[in-house]
Structures are given as structure tokens and as C-alpha cells.
Design a protein around this motif. Structure first.
Motif, mmCIF file in Angstrom:
data_model
loop_
_atom_site.group_PDB
_atom_site.id
_atom_site.type_symbol
_atom_site.label_atom_id
_atom_site.label_comp_id
_atom_site.label_asym_id
_atom_site.label_seq_id
_atom_site.Cartn_x
_atom_site.Cartn_y
_atom_site.Cartn_z
ATOM 1 N N ILE A 177 0.874 -1.072 0.103
ATOM 2 C CA ILE A 177 0.079 0.128 0.135
ATOM 3 C C ILE A 177 0.908 1.325 0.167
ATOM 4 O O ILE A 177 1.633 1.324 0.974
ATOM 5 C CB ILE A 177 -0.919 0.094 1.337
ATOM 6 N N GLY A 178 0.837 1.965 -0.963
ATOM 7 C CA GLY A 178 1.706 2.825 -1.354
ATOM 8 C C GLY A 178 1.235 4.373 -1.229
ATOM 9 O O GLY A 178 0.231 4.469 -1.474
ATOM 10 N N GLY A 179 1.949 5.381 -0.743
ATOM 11 C CA GLY A 179 1.498 6.786 -0.395
ATOM 12 C C GLY A 179 1.958 7.339 0.966
ATOM 13 O O GLY A 179 1.386 6.612 2.054
ATOM 14 N N ALA A 180 2.725 8.421 0.868
ATOM 15 C CA ALA A 180 3.135 8.859 2.286
ATOM 16 C C ALA A 180 1.572 9.101 3.090
ATOM 17 O O ALA A 180 1.846 9.161 4.296
ATOM 18 C CB ALA A 180 3.801 10.061 1.994
ATOM 19 N N ALA A 181 0.660 9.607 2.409
ATOM 20 C CA ALA A 181 -0.346 10.020 3.047
ATOM 21 C C ALA A 181 -1.206 9.072 3.668
ATOM 22 O O ALA A 181 -2.110 9.101 4.667
ATOM 23 C CB ALA A 181 -1.442 10.873 2.075
ATOM 24 N N LEU A 182 -1.006 7.929 3.252
ATOM 25 C CA LEU A 182 -1.689 6.755 3.711
ATOM 26 C C LEU A 182 -1.044 5.762 4.851
ATOM 27 O O LEU A 182 -1.125 4.700 4.787
ATOM 28 C CB LEU A 182 -1.805 5.824 2.479
ATOM 29 N N ALA A 183 -0.110 6.466 5.463
ATOM 30 C CA ALA A 183 0.802 6.120 6.469
ATOM 31 C C ALA A 183 -0.103 5.281 7.364
ATOM 32 O O ALA A 183 -1.134 5.660 7.861
ATOM 33 C CB ALA A 183 1.681 6.994 7.285
ATOM 34 N N GLY A 184 0.163 3.924 7.550
ATOM 35 C CA GLY A 184 -0.395 3.154 8.756
ATOM 36 C C GLY A 184 -1.646 2.229 8.044
ATOM 37 O O GLY A 184 -1.951 1.549 8.617
ATOM 38 N N MET A 185 -2.228 2.885 6.961
ATOM 39 C CA MET A 185 -3.220 1.971 6.416
ATOM 40 C C MET A 185 -3.083 0.714 5.834
ATOM 41 O O MET A 185 -3.919 -0.178 5.919
ATOM 42 C CB MET A 185 -3.905 2.805 5.041
ATOM 43 N N GLY A 186 -1.781 0.284 5.329
ATOM 44 C CA GLY A 186 -1.182 -0.835 4.901
ATOM 45 C C GLY A 186 -1.213 -1.666 6.178
ATOM 46 O O GLY A 186 -1.571 -3.039 6.085
ATOM 47 N N GLU A 187 -0.913 -1.399 7.531
ATOM 48 C CA GLU A 187 -0.962 -2.101 8.656
ATOM 49 C C GLU A 187 -2.305 -2.417 8.969
ATOM 50 O O GLU A 187 -2.763 -3.678 9.305
ATOM 51 C CB GLU A 187 -0.248 -1.327 9.734
ATOM 52 N N ALA A 188 -3.239 -1.567 8.825
ATOM 53 C CA ALA A 188 -4.834 -1.816 9.010
ATOM 54 C C ALA A 188 -5.378 -2.975 8.106
ATOM 55 O O ALA A 188 -5.868 -3.646 8.823
ATOM 56 C CB ALA A 188 -5.509 -0.442 8.940
ATOM 57 N N LEU A 189 -4.915 -2.843 6.996
ATOM 58 C CA LEU A 189 -5.405 -3.721 5.958
ATOM 59 C C LEU A 189 -4.647 -5.197 6.343
ATOM 60 O O LEU A 189 -5.293 -6.170 5.899
ATOM 61 C CB LEU A 189 -4.816 -3.360 4.710
ATOM 62 N N ALA A 190 -3.358 -5.149 6.687
ATOM 63 C CA ALA A 190 -2.920 -6.404 7.077
ATOM 64 C C ALA A 190 -3.662 -7.412 8.190
ATOM 65 O O ALA A 190 -3.404 -8.390 8.065
ATOM 66 C CB ALA A 190 -1.462 -6.262 7.468
ATOM 67 N N ARG A 191 -4.376 -6.349 9.017
ATOM 68 C CA ARG A 191 -5.038 -7.096 9.725
ATOM 69 C C ARG A 191 -6.422 -7.645 9.479
ATOM 70 O O ARG A 191 -6.999 -8.426 9.911
ATOM 71 C CB ARG A 191 -5.313 -6.283 11.100
#
Length: 238
Positions: A177-191
């Protein structure tokens, strides 16, 4: 340990988000200096904006003065990465390169990001890292990262659907999940997802922790520069 975080766009809220996400991951012993580009686009959304951002990265670095143990270019696409590595004399980390290198350890990867014109930029970044053969898929949403961030709940739904789609179509082992503004969203999706998801900002923080080499600056190149800031000119001529 001193870390300089450079946001190559002019959106100060993205700069703050980067610092807030990375600081706890690095822990005690790190001083973070976060700087926002003095000129350029509010959000990088084209080749022209990307080219301007590369200059803005060098300008931001030169305006800070002093020395750092590491520098992070806080844009998924890493404008100015090679140029700053040539000058900085310390490890320089890019969000895209760090995420791709981490993902490639597990095999082929796919990318989900926002901003309709980003595909060729990211394909070049993968090639520059020697990972073009491991880039299995790329799904670029029409909304920019900033537009997605305006409604985080909807953004998670959009990103989840895109991640499922690109993995199904590409057979990738992981999705970035790429994008500086999306910091943390990849971790949320990993769950929420039954496959590996990599948050680009978190991957960069992990890369900063393990960066050890301190390459020497390349030195003056003999070019005759005109119209640059005095700070950047001094760095180029050092």
C-alpha cells in the motif's frame, strides 16, 4: 541518531503524519527533523510535479544544514533519491524502494496506490531497484492519497478492494500500500486480509533502523550551476 524526513510536496499535514508514524517505530535515541518542500505541488500527481519534487528534495536538504545519520524521502516514488544519495554522505531511504525491497524478499509483489498518473513512475522505480521482474501487478486508484485520506473509512474499503483485486489478478505473494499520506493504512489492512500487506511508511522505518553504510559524497561535478539557492549551490560545490 538524527533522521531528516523530507516531504517533497508542499502539504504540511503529510509531513506531520510521516513523523508521527515513524517516531514510535524508531523509538528512543532518534531525533527527527521533518521538513516540507518550499515549492512544488501540494500533491505529486504528474511527471512534471515529480520532476519539480526532485529539485525540492535537494533544496530542502540543503536548507537544513548539519549532518544526519539517515534521510527519508517521504514520497512513494522517491523523487531525487539517486541525486541525494550522491550528495548526502549518509543512507537515503525512499518509501517506494524500501517497500519494494522488503516485499521482494518474499517473492513477487503488487502495488496499490492513489493518483492516476503514477503507474509509469513506479514502474521506473522498480526497474531502478532491479525489481522489475518481481513487480507482478500495479493498481492505481483515480483518487490521490490526499483525497483518500479525507475519508479514512472509505479509503480502507477502497484500498481493501483494490488489494484483493490486484492480488487475485497477479498472483503476487504480497501487496504494497503506497503513499505517504496513507501511512498506517497498510498495517490496518494487514489485519483484515488473508495475505501479506506491506505499509510503505512502516517498511521505510524498518529500513532506516537497519541502514548502516555511510557512503562518501561524490564531490563537485564541475558543472556551472545558475539560479539555485545559495545553500544548494554550496552543497553542490563542497
Amino acid at each position: 541518531m538524527r533522521l531528516l524526513i523530507i516531504n517533497p510536496n508542499t502539504s504540511a499535514h503529510v509531513t506531520r503524519a510521516l513523523g508521527e508514524h515513524i517516531a514510535p517505530m524508531l523509538g528512543q535515541g532518534w531525533q527527527l527533523d521533518c521538513v516540507t518542500a518550499r515549492f512544488g505541488a501540494a500533491y505529486i500527481a504528474s511527471e512534471a510535479a515529480y520532476a519539480i519534487a526532485a529539485h525540492a528534495v535537494l533544496d530542502a536538504w540543503s536548507s537544513q544544514g548539519g549532518s544526519y545519520d539517515a534521510i527519508l524521502i517521504g514520497c512513494f516514488g522517491d523523487p531525487g533519491l539517486e541525486a541525494l544519495r550522491e550528495l548526502a554522505g549518509c543512507p537515503v531511504i525512499g518509501l517506494a524502494e524500501a517497500a519494494m525491497q522488503e516485499a521482494a524478499k518474499a517473492g513477487r509483489f503488487a502495488i496499490v496506490t492513489g493518483g492516476a498518473r503514477w503507474a509509469p513512475i513506479l514502474q521506473r522505480r522498480a526497474a531502478a531497484a532491479g525489481l522489475q521482474d518481481q513487480l507482478a501487478g500495479l493498481l492505481v486508484l483515480s483518487e490521490s492519497g490526499a483525497e483518500l485520506l479525507a475519508d479514512p473509512a472509505r479509503a480502507l474499503t477502497r484500498l481493501e478492494g483494490a488489494a484483493r483485486q490486484v492480488r487475485s489478478e497477479s498472483g503476487a505473494e504480497s501487496v504494497i500500500i503506497g503513499g505517504a499520506a496513507l501511512a498506517g493504512m497498510g498495517e490496518a489492512l494487514a489485519r483484515r486480509l488473508p495475505f501479506a500487506v506491506i505499509d510503505n511508511v512502516s517498511a521505510a522505518a524498518r529500513a532506516i533502523r537497519t541502514a548502516a553504510s555511510r557512503p562518501a559524497p561524490a564531490g563537485p561535478d564541475g558543472a556551472g550551476y545558475h539560479g539555485l539557492s545559495p545553500e544548494l549551490l554550496a552543497r553542490l560545490q563542497a
